[in-house]
Design an enzyme around this catalytic site. Structure first.
Site, PDB file in Angstrom:
ATOM      1  CB  CYS A  95      -1.198  -0.068   0.912  1.00 60.27           C
ATOM      2  SG  CYS A  95      -2.363   1.074   0.683  1.00 60.27           S
ATOM      3  CG  HIS A 192      -3.295  -3.161   3.969  1.00 58.63           C
ATOM      4  ND1 HIS A 192      -4.472  -3.100   4.735  1.00 58.63           N
ATOM      5  CD2 HIS A 192      -3.286  -2.087   3.146  1.00 58.63           C
ATOM      6  CE1 HIS A 192      -5.229  -2.158   4.341  1.00 58.63           C
ATOM      7  NE2 HIS A 192      -4.483  -1.276   3.562  1.00 58.63           N
TER       8      HIS A 192
HETATM    9  N1  GLN Z   1      -1.737   7.074   1.771  1.00 51.16           N
HETATM   10  C1  GLN Z   1      -1.895   6.226   0.789  1.00 51.16           C
HETATM   11  C2  GLN Z   1      -3.322   6.177   0.244  1.00 51.16           C
HETATM   12  O1  GLN Z   1      -4.171   6.821   0.587  1.00 51.16           O
HETATM   13  C3  GLN Z   1      -1.524   4.802   1.241  1.00 51.16           C
HETATM   14  C4  GLN Z   1      -2.787   4.225   2.130  1.00 51.16           C
HETATM   15  C5  GLN Z   1      -2.493   2.905   2.861  1.00 51.16           C
HETATM   16  O2  GLN Z   1      -1.169   2.643   3.168  1.00 51.16           O
HETATM   17  N2  GLN Z   1      -3.474   2.266   3.257  1.00 51.16           N
HETATM   18  O3  GLN Z   1      -3.313   6.022  -1.122  1.00 51.16           O
END
Ligand code: GLN
Length: 237
Positions: A95, A192
């Site tokens: 992610c 995740h």
């Molecule tokens: N901040 C990033 C997004 O919103 C990654 C989010 C996350 O790791 N869940 O796309």
């Protein structure tokens, strides 16, 4: 750092990128290696510590925009992860960690420089992608379908230097069509939660990449298999 026969696994910046139980991925890798009689040393490297360059597997997790941008800045300044990847280390990037492996990503309304270790760029999506994500993994990797949970605002575009990890069958992933990316021994995914609990075959792929083995002694994955069948049978697949 250790003897040659010991597998060294680094969890990158748990103080910044550990929003979704990412420690589980470290525990699962270490456990699945130990069950095969492979010696393991694990290292949790905080963002104020230098990045080791000689480990075999690096894990980087998910996080909110602020910590994600900070992690990218520190990893670029440190340079150790670039050296490790150049020396053939295996990587699982999840992610926020996946996005920051690319050329650039959006955080807090600003375009931020990524590590440039994956040929991807990420933009802001119009909606947030939250929920189950499933997909058929690139047949060259020989893995069962991916199932996971996604929660991200960004959308990711793949360049010619990477292949999609999976074709989406439910959820959004990169853009509603493909999910994640891989190149060499780097694997990135929006799944995740931690991903390896639901997809132990990905853990074994990383272990095989790290030790240079074509196969590993099979383990009893009844529970993970049952969960996958349940998710794949759920509505929307
Ligand atoms: N901040 C990033 C997004 O919103 C990654 C989010 C996350 O790791 N869940 O796309």
């Amino acid at each position: 750092m250790s003897t040659e026969s010991t597998l060294r696994i680094v969890w990158i910046y748990p103080d910044l990128l550990s929003t979704y139980g990412d420690r589980g991925n470290l525990l699962i890798l270490a456990r699945r290696a130990a069950l095969r009689g492979i010696g393991v040393e694990t290292y949790e490297v905080r963002s104020d510590q230098p990045m080791p360059t000689t480990a075999d597997i690096y894990l980087i997790g998910g996080g909110e925009d602020g910590p994600q941008a900070l992690a990218a800045q520190r990893l670029i300044a440190d340079g150790g992860l670039h050296r490790a990847v150049g020396q053939g280390a295996a990587v699982l990037a999840i992610c926020a960690g996946y996005q920051l492996f690319g050329e650039s990503f959006f955080a807090k309304g600003t375009r931020c420089a990524g590590l440039g270790l994956l040929d991807i760029t990420s933009d802001r999506g119009e909606t947030r992608a939250v929920g189950e994500v499933r997909g058929d993994i690139d047949p060259r990797l020989g893995l069962p379908p991916l199932t996971g949970f996604e929660n991200h605002g960004g959308r990711t575009h793949l360049g010619p230097g990477v292949a999609p990890l999976a074709r989406v069958t439910a959820g959004i992933g990169n853009d509603g069509r493909t999910e994640g990316a891989w190149a060499g021994k780097i694997l990135g995914t929006y799944a995740h939660g931690p991903a390896l609990a639901r997809n132990p075959a990905i853990a074994d792929l990383l272990l095989r990449w790290a030790i240079g083995a074509d196969s590993l002694v099979p383990l009893d994955d009844t529970w993970a298999d049952r969960l996958r069948s349940e998710r794949l049978a759920a509505a929307g697949t």
